[in-house]
Design a protein around this motif. Structure first.
Motif, mmCIF file in Angstrom:
data_model
loop_
_atom_site.group_PDB
_atom_site.id
_atom_site.type_symbol
_atom_site.label_atom_id
_atom_site.label_comp_id
_atom_site.label_asym_id
_atom_site.label_seq_id
_atom_site.Cartn_x
_atom_site.Cartn_y
_atom_site.Cartn_z
ATOM 1 N N ALA A 269 1.002 -13.086 -1.315
ATOM 2 C CA ALA A 269 0.069 -14.665 -1.637
ATOM 3 C C ALA A 269 -1.242 -14.234 -2.093
ATOM 4 O O ALA A 269 -1.815 -14.809 -3.263
ATOM 5 N N ALA A 270 -1.977 -13.206 -1.502
ATOM 6 C CA ALA A 270 -3.185 -12.938 -2.037
ATOM 7 C C ALA A 270 -3.228 -12.206 -3.252
ATOM 8 O O ALA A 270 -3.983 -12.642 -4.080
ATOM 9 N N LEU A 271 -2.330 -11.488 -3.454
ATOM 10 C CA LEU A 271 -2.095 -10.788 -4.748
ATOM 11 C C LEU A 271 -1.718 -11.816 -5.904
ATOM 12 O O LEU A 271 -2.308 -11.777 -7.048
ATOM 13 N N ALA A 272 -1.296 -12.837 -5.579
ATOM 14 C CA ALA A 272 -0.807 -13.809 -6.602
ATOM 15 C C ALA A 272 -1.906 -14.875 -6.976
ATOM 16 O O ALA A 272 -1.793 -15.549 -7.998
ATOM 17 N N ALA A 273 -2.887 -15.008 -5.990
ATOM 18 C CA ALA A 273 -4.096 -15.810 -6.292
ATOM 19 C C ALA A 273 -4.830 -15.555 -7.267
ATOM 20 O O ALA A 273 -5.187 -14.063 -7.488
ATOM 21 N N PRO A 274 -5.630 -16.315 -7.977
ATOM 22 C CA PRO A 274 -6.427 -15.518 -8.900
ATOM 23 C C PRO A 274 -7.934 -15.237 -8.226
ATOM 24 O O PRO A 274 -8.296 -15.766 -6.680
ATOM 25 N N GLY A 275 -8.541 -14.252 -8.664
ATOM 26 C CA GLY A 275 -9.990 -13.793 -8.242
ATOM 27 C C GLY A 275 -9.782 -12.842 -7.093
ATOM 28 O O GLY A 275 -8.695 -12.457 -6.843
ATOM 29 N N PRO A 276 -10.773 -12.513 -6.508
ATOM 30 C CA PRO A 276 -10.733 -11.436 -5.270
ATOM 31 C C PRO A 276 -10.032 -12.307 -3.984
ATOM 32 O O PRO A 276 -10.198 -13.530 -3.882
ATOM 33 N N SER A 277 -9.708 -11.220 -3.256
ATOM 34 C CA SER A 277 -9.197 -11.842 -1.875
ATOM 35 C C SER A 277 -9.319 -10.584 -0.959
ATOM 36 O O SER A 277 -9.293 -9.501 -1.357
ATOM 37 N N VAL A 278 -9.147 -10.953 0.303
ATOM 38 C CA VAL A 278 -9.452 -9.851 1.511
ATOM 39 C C VAL A 278 -8.094 -10.067 2.471
ATOM 40 O O VAL A 278 -7.691 -11.379 2.989
ATOM 41 N N VAL A 279 -7.513 -9.159 2.799
ATOM 42 C CA VAL A 279 -6.524 -9.270 3.907
ATOM 43 C C VAL A 279 -6.733 -8.296 4.922
ATOM 44 O O VAL A 279 -6.821 -7.007 4.604
ATOM 45 N N VAL A 280 -6.728 -8.798 6.109
ATOM 46 C CA VAL A 280 -7.357 -7.737 7.459
ATOM 47 C C VAL A 280 -5.974 -7.469 8.274
ATOM 48 O O VAL A 280 -5.493 -8.437 8.721
ATOM 49 N N LEU A 281 -5.602 -6.232 8.356
ATOM 50 C CA LEU A 281 -4.552 -5.957 9.252
ATOM 51 C C LEU A 281 -5.019 -5.260 10.518
ATOM 52 O O LEU A 281 -5.370 -3.910 10.433
ATOM 53 N N PRO A 282 -5.418 -5.829 11.708
ATOM 54 C CA PRO A 282 -5.587 -5.075 12.924
ATOM 55 C C PRO A 282 -4.256 -4.240 13.202
ATOM 56 O O PRO A 282 -3.155 -4.783 13.583
ATOM 57 N N ALA A 283 -4.241 -2.828 13.302
ATOM 58 C CA ALA A 283 -3.237 -1.971 13.583
ATOM 59 C C ALA A 283 -3.740 -0.632 13.883
ATOM 60 O O ALA A 283 -4.377 -0.256 13.164
ATOM 61 N N LEU A 284 -3.225 -0.075 14.953
ATOM 62 C CA LEU A 284 -3.457 1.304 15.092
ATOM 63 C C LEU A 284 -2.352 2.051 14.523
ATOM 64 O O LEU A 284 -1.166 2.375 15.402
ATOM 65 N N LEU A 285 -2.116 2.625 13.528
ATOM 66 C CA LEU A 285 -1.200 3.517 12.911
ATOM 67 C C LEU A 285 -1.386 4.839 13.240
ATOM 68 O O LEU A 285 -2.518 5.417 13.315
ATOM 69 N N ARG A 286 -0.387 5.542 13.183
ATOM 70 C CA ARG A 286 -0.348 7.246 13.235
ATOM 71 C C ARG A 286 0.322 7.693 12.058
ATOM 72 O O ARG A 286 0.904 7.408 11.401
ATOM 73 N N MET A 287 -0.318 9.025 12.077
ATOM 74 C CA MET A 287 0.159 9.976 10.942
ATOM 75 C C MET A 287 1.574 10.648 11.642
ATOM 76 O O MET A 287 1.906 10.857 12.639
ATOM 77 N N PHE A 288 2.394 11.125 10.502
ATOM 78 C CA PHE A 288 3.505 11.826 10.758
ATOM 79 C C PHE A 288 3.183 13.332 11.168
ATOM 80 O O PHE A 288 2.178 13.588 10.675
ATOM 81 N N ALA A 289 4.040 13.824 11.863
ATOM 82 C CA ALA A 289 3.727 15.211 12.243
ATOM 83 C C ALA A 289 3.811 16.105 10.979
ATOM 84 O O ALA A 289 4.883 16.131 10.608
ATOM 85 N N PRO A 290 2.765 16.938 10.510
ATOM 86 C CA PRO A 290 3.067 17.763 9.458
ATOM 87 C C PRO A 290 3.624 18.873 10.058
ATOM 88 O O PRO A 290 3.766 19.441 11.226
ATOM 89 N N THR A 291 4.272 19.655 8.914
ATOM 90 C CA THR A 291 4.960 20.998 9.183
ATOM 91 C C THR A 291 4.629 22.173 8.486
ATOM 92 O O THR A 291 5.116 22.800 7.936
ATOM 93 N N HIS A 292 3.321 22.176 8.152
ATOM 94 C CA HIS A 292 2.638 23.395 7.510
ATOM 95 C C HIS A 292 2.099 24.044 8.554
ATOM 96 O O HIS A 292 2.079 23.843 9.815
ATOM 97 N N LEU A 293 1.739 25.374 8.357
ATOM 98 C CA LEU A 293 1.177 26.307 9.145
ATOM 99 C C LEU A 293 -0.162 26.548 9.301
ATOM 100 O O LEU A 293 -0.634 27.232 10.366
ATOM 101 N N GLY A 294 -1.189 25.759 8.605
ATOM 102 C CA GLY A 294 -2.293 25.883 8.654
ATOM 103 C C GLY A 294 -3.012 24.419 8.328
ATOM 104 O O GLY A 294 -2.210 23.416 8.197
#
Length: 545
Positions: A516-541
């Motif tokens: 809905a925000a993207l479809a509206a004209p002009g600027p807009s802000v959407v705030v998502l309160p969320a504590l996201l986590r990263m996936f565990a990487p599998t590199h060696l360093g």
């Protein structure tokens, strides 16, 4: 009868930019630069003024990326100029052709540092030499057109990147008899592949049993997607894209390995290729899984930046524009040989999915999927250094709109001002910016810019109460995090105080609220309160090992 207004050095600046093809300039005025800014009102150039010089640099960076043309950045002397350095570092890392034009103290004070002028530096050039491709100092009005043309051409020549021109205050203000600029040109040389190198690369690729292609940002900048697709099909070779190369190859194509470069399964597949074709990438830290990548077969590296050829791994180095080189290779290789490319790609992606699904990250995947559902296919997106962006580097399908981020230099505060720059290039389509709450605070002032110019940018702020990715790094390494927790404002209320509509959403409502925000004209802000986590990487360093 009124006589024509006298012209000055500022007029030569805007006339030169117009003659070279500029349509839009970004910046912020200052006392020494007023001659240039006054001349803007006598020109046809569109001016987009931001509230912080570094953000103006990010806006110019994005304009350059989405248009492929030079983006002028106008600022003042000393503090104003120095405030652009972080943005210029990103442009240099991402090969974005930004033309910075700053004022200087009056010519009598250049190089002295003892005149006591406001904003005076002993050697302003020195601050930029390690960041931009070249610095050009003008000392008279007659030098302005040629200096700007030289800088414009340098910005566009491989490797593309930022350049800097500085002009003394008195030169900008002084009346000039130099005729109006009408005929400037700047034609950068595009490096073509040498025939003997193409022949050798074709020989290696034709003989390969397990060829793989790694496509970097050079493919996107050269608009070489068609040539890459043709070559991959003829070779039946799977294609991975670097984070900067996202959009270089169709995400859902049977030969697509997507962008899981922080996954050891992808690193293994690249290492096991008997011939690995690397196009438009220097195989730097992120593209090499934190330098853990160790190829076992032959590497062919196509790169327009001569300094990156074999800078990290021995290779058959082909100094060339990606589109020209891929076109020559596609014309030369023998078609029709079965190499099980699609089967290898499908097996790799299945292993990656299995690993991710074992980490209890359903919320993170759904949030990213919601962003993809809400964003129109042709809408560009700009991502700050935040956990959701780290996910997007690996897992987001950019489609036709393209995905841009600050992963070149890795500075905070990129997404929102960059999205404003992209919107200034094309106001007919919405643009998405994605930040964390920490990165968002770098750019809050630009809500005024978005409102003033009515730019169609939707800003998604993921509010996790601090520097989330740094919190994870520190907790993993030290057992606890320090200096990562942040007080922050009521973002929706703050946005609305700028006259920008805002909504607070949830993971369940994100897709609908964002659409809905993207479809509206002009600027807009959407705030998502969320504590996201990263996936565990599998590199060696690397920092998150």
């Amino acid at each position: 009868m009124h006589s024509a207004q006298p012209r000055n050095g500022g007029d030569l600046v805007v006339e030169s930019l117009t003659s070279l093809g500029a349509t839009t300039v970004f910046g912020l005025p200052g006392q020494h630069a007023l001659g240039t800014f006054d001349a803007l009102r006598r020109s046809a150039l569109e001016y987009v003024g931001l509230r912080v010089e570094n953000n103006a640099g990010f806006a110019a960076d994005a304009f350059a990326r989405v248009t492929g043309s030079v983006a002028p950045l106008l600022v003042s002397t000393g503090p104003g100029a120095l405030m652009t350095l972080a943005a210029l570092q990103e442009s240099a890392a991402a090969s974005a052709p930004v033309l910075g034009i700053s004022s200087q103290v009056p010519a009598a004070g250049l190089g002295g540092g003892r005149k006591g002028y406001l904003h005076e530096l002993v050697d302003q050039q020195a601050s930029f030499r390690d960041v931009v491709k070249s610095v050009h100092t003008v000392r008279s009005a007659s030098q302005i057109p040629s200096a700007i043309a030289q800088a414009w051409q340098a910005a566009l020549e491989a490797p593309c990147g930022p350049v800097w021109v500085e002009i003394p205050q008195d030169v900008l203000l002084a009346e000039t008899s130099v005729p109006p600029v009408r005929s400037l040109g700047a034609q950068p040389e595009v490096p073509a592949p040498r025939p003997e190198l193409v022949d050798e690369a074709v020989r290696l690729l034709d003989a390969a049993e397990r060829p793989v292609v790694l496509a970097g940002g050079g493919v996107v900048r050269a608009q070489a997607q068609t040539e890459l697709l043709e070559l991959a099909r003829k070779l039946d070779a799977p294609v991975a894209t670097t984070f900067g190369g996202k959009g270089g190859f169709p995400w859902e194509h049977p030969l697509s390995l997507q962008s899981w470069l922080e996954d050891r399964h992808t690193t293994d597949l690249l290492e096991q290729a008997d011939v690995l074709l690397v196009v438009g990438s220097g195989l730097g830290e992120l593209s090499s899984n934190y330098h853990t990548f160790a190829p076992r077969g032959r590497v062919i590296q196509v790169e327009a930046d001569l300094g990156k050829l074999e800078s990290n791994h021995p290779a058959l180095g082909v100094h060339a524009d990606a589109r020209l080189a891929l076109g020559a290779l596609a014309a030369g290789v023998a078609p029709g040989r079965e190499r099980q490319g699609a089967q290898r790609a499908a097996a790799l992606l299945a292993r990656v999915r299995e690993r991710i699904e074992g980490q209890d990250l359903a919320t993170e995947q759904e949030v990213l999927a919601s962003v993809r559902r809400a964003l129109p296919d042709d809408a560009a997106s700009f991502w700050d250094m935040t956990i959701l962006a780290y996910w997007a580097w690996s897992a987001f399908d950019p489609r036709e709109g393209g995905m841009h981020s600050a992963q070149g230099a890795g500075g905070l505060g990129y997404a929102f001002p960059a999205a404003l720059g992209a919107a200034a290039a094309d106001r007919s389509a919405p643009v998405l910016a994605v930040s964390g709450d920490g990165g968002a605070m770098y750019s809050i002032a630009e809500l005024a810019t978005a409102r003033q110019y009515d730019l169609p940018v939707t800003w998604l702020i993921v509010d996790d109460g601090g520097y989330g990715i740094l919190r994870e790094y520190m907790t993993d390494v030290f057992g606890t995090a320090t200096a990562t927790e942040l007080a922050r404002p009521d973002f929706p209320a703050l946005a609305e105080s700028f006259g920008v509509p805002a909504v607070r959403t949830s993971p369940e409502e994100l897709a609908a609220d964002l659409a809905a925000a993207l479809a509206a004209p002009g600027p807009s802000v959407v705030v998502l309160p969320a504590l996201l986590r990263m996936f565990a990487p599998t590199h060696l360093g690397g920092p998150d090992a």
